[in-house]
Motif scaffolding. Structure first.
Motif, PDB file in Angstrom:
ATOM      1  N   ASP A   1     -20.755 -58.814   2.111  1.00 36.98           N
ATOM      2  CA  ASP A   1     -21.357 -57.556   2.553  1.00 36.98           C
ATOM      3  C   ASP A   1     -20.912 -57.245   3.972  1.00 36.98           C
ATOM      4  O   ASP A   1     -20.776 -58.131   4.816  1.00 36.98           O
ATOM      5  CB  ASP A   1     -22.882 -57.649   2.467  1.00 36.98           C
ATOM      6  CG  ASP A   1     -23.393 -57.316   1.082  1.00 36.98           C
ATOM      7  OD1 ASP A   1     -23.028 -56.240   0.568  1.00 36.98           O
ATOM      8  OD2 ASP A   1     -24.142 -58.125   0.517  1.00 36.98           O
TER       9      ASP A   1
ATOM     10  N   THR B   1     -20.588 -51.714   2.754  1.00 43.93           N
ATOM     11  CA  THR B   1     -21.608 -51.889   1.714  1.00 43.93           C
ATOM     12  C   THR B   1     -23.021 -51.686   2.281  1.00 43.93           C
ATOM     13  O   THR B   1     -23.844 -51.023   1.667  1.00 43.93           O
ATOM     14  CB  THR B   1     -21.510 -53.284   1.070  1.00 43.93           C
ATOM     15  OG1 THR B   1     -21.833 -54.291   2.034  1.00 43.93           O
ATOM     16  CG2 THR B   1     -20.115 -53.532   0.528  1.00 43.93           C
ATOM     17  N   LEU B   2     -23.280 -52.243   3.453  1.00 44.86           N
ATOM     18  CA  LEU B   2     -24.639 -52.214   4.007  1.00 44.86           C
ATOM     19  C   LEU B   2     -24.989 -50.881   4.657  1.00 44.86           C
ATOM     20  O   LEU B   2     -26.108 -50.390   4.521  1.00 44.86           O
ATOM     21  CB  LEU B   2     -24.810 -53.344   5.019  1.00 44.86           C
ATOM     22  CG  LEU B   2     -24.636 -54.758   4.463  1.00 44.86           C
ATOM     23  CD1 LEU B   2     -24.697 -55.778   5.584  1.00 44.86           C
ATOM     24  CD2 LEU B   2     -25.682 -55.059   3.393  1.00 44.86           C
TER      25      LEU B   2
ATOM     26  N   PRO C   1     -26.296 -56.776  -3.772  1.00 40.52           N
ATOM     27  CA  PRO C   1     -25.499 -57.502  -2.766  1.00 40.52           C
ATOM     28  C   PRO C   1     -24.192 -58.043  -3.326  1.00 40.52           C
ATOM     29  O   PRO C   1     -24.064 -58.306  -4.538  1.00 40.52           O
ATOM     30  CB  PRO C   1     -26.430 -58.644  -2.343  1.00 40.52           C
ATOM     31  CG  PRO C   1     -27.803 -58.163  -2.662  1.00 40.52           C
ATOM     32  CD  PRO C   1     -27.650 -57.332  -3.911  1.00 40.52           C
ATOM     33  N   CYS C   2     -23.217 -58.207  -2.442  1.00 36.19           N
ATOM     34  CA  CYS C   2     -21.959 -58.845  -2.826  1.00 36.19           C
ATOM     35  C   CYS C   2     -22.215 -60.311  -3.158  1.00 36.19           C
ATOM     36  O   CYS C   2     -23.314 -60.829  -2.923  1.00 36.19           O
ATOM     37  CB  CYS C   2     -20.952 -58.730  -1.683  1.00 36.19           C
ATOM     38  SG  CYS C   2     -20.477 -57.035  -1.301  1.00 36.19           S
TER      39      CYS C   2
END
Length: 357
Positions: free
Chosen positions: A305, A309-310, A333-334
């Motif tokens: 992440d 992504t976040l 989440p990754c």
């Protein structure tokens, strides 16, 4: 006829007893193996100077911006680096790991490196280091650490499941630039991309199932959102879009979903030219307009992440969906340092060093 020449005993003794050993690393090999994990990178801090330094390194990479320098550099140094660092720094502040004073990507990548080192704790010949393509710790510094530990064989592992010249290739380029500075080079293997590895697909599917089981709603649609690249790069032969679509196809098969439940989209556009479609932001806006009220987004192309992504997905894209009429949104989440994700990385590393141990 005698084909055996007479042996000059004095000369043979001189050669045997007085070998010439060049200065430098010891002549005998240690047999140690270095594993160099690599990811995109991160700024050292959120202040404008740190962000500008990071963006300058990133956006001056000819693999990332495929424009002639005479055309791109005036834009980069005259406009982009004078305007973008403030906004990017503000975005980083919203996700910054204040406890460790570092970006989430660095925190996660350090955790991945530590987990992989622990997996090889019973094998003293293996050393593990982290090197970022941009920023710190650099690929060159990680290579130097491994060589200093006696590693004469290196496995280089860019943590990009799908191949792109903008990610995997430029990481490999940077490693070999560092190797060019060494007189006594270690042997090197680069890890192939793993977009269709069964263990990778299984870990992704499990992470999706685990996350969805914690929600108080069932998503109508799940998006697999990958980082985009300009359409021109794909037309010139970059296989990245095909790899992304294949990952999604395999995920659908594993999850038992159809192409209406799991969609492929692309995010993180930069500049004015067309990128590969469909775009993530446009898709969530369209879905909300069509009456979809609950969605979740997973990022299969990111191994850790990060700001994309976040902040972008769980921040900007969430806001777009809700403002367009959506009601429930969740970011998956990754893989990060999940146990099954790390087991997959370990398995790939063990496969690549087979024959060296």
């Amino acid at each position: 006829m005698n084909f055996h020449a007479p042996i000059d005993q004095d000369r043979a003794s001189a050669v045997t007893l007085s070998p010439t050993i060049p200065a430098g690393r010891p002549h005998s090999k240690t047999g140690r193996i270095g594993v160099l994990l690599s990811n995109l990178g991160t700024p050292d801090a959120t202040d404008t100077r740190s962000i500008r330094r990071y963006l300058a390194e990133f956006l001056s990479d000819a693999r990332v911006i495929e424009l002639p320098k005479w055309k791109w550099y005036p834009i980069l140094y005259g406009i982009v680096l004078n305007t973008r660092p403030q906004k990017t720094g503000a975005n980083y502040k919203t996700i910054w790991n204040t406890e460790k004073d570092e970006s989430p990507m660095r925190t996660i990548c350090n955790a991945q490196t530590a987990a992989l080192a622990q997996a090889f704790a019973d094998e003293p010949r293996v050393a593990v280091e982290l090197g970022m393509r941009y920023g710190n710790p650099s690929i060159e510094s990680a290579l130097e650490k491994l060589v200093a530990q006696g590693c004469d064989r290196i496995v280089f592992f860019p943590l990009y499941p799908q191949y792109s010249a903008t990610t995997t290739a430029t990481a490999n380029d940077q490693l070999f630039r560092a190797l060019m500075k060494l007189r006594d080079q270690p042997a090197v293997r680069t890890v192939p991309v793993y977009y269709d590895e069964p263990a990778y697909i299984e870990a992704l599917a499990s992470s999706i199932e685990d996350h969805l089981s914690t929600l108080d709603f069932e998503p109508d649609v799940v998006l697999a959102s990958y980082h985009g690249i300009p359409k021109r790069y794909a037309e010139n032969g970059d296989p990245y879009p095909q790899h992304c679509h294949e990952t999604t196809r395999l995920l659908r098969a594993r999850l038992g979903w159809d192409d209406k439940r799991l969609l492929t989209t692309f995010q993180s556009l930069f500049g004015k030219e067309e990128w590969i479609r469909p775009y993530t932001d446009e898709t969530v806006r369209r879905l909300a307009g069509e009456g979809v009220r609950r969605i979740a987004i997973v990022n299969p192309g990111f191994s850790a992440d990060c700001i994309e992504t976040l902040e972008e997905i769980d921040g900007e894209v969430r806001e777009i969906f809700i403002h367009a009429g959506g009601e429930k949104f969740s970011h998956i989440p990754c893989l990060n340092d999940r146990e099954d994700g790390m087991a997959m990385i370990e398995d790939i590393v063990r496969r690549e060093i087979k024959g060296w141990l």
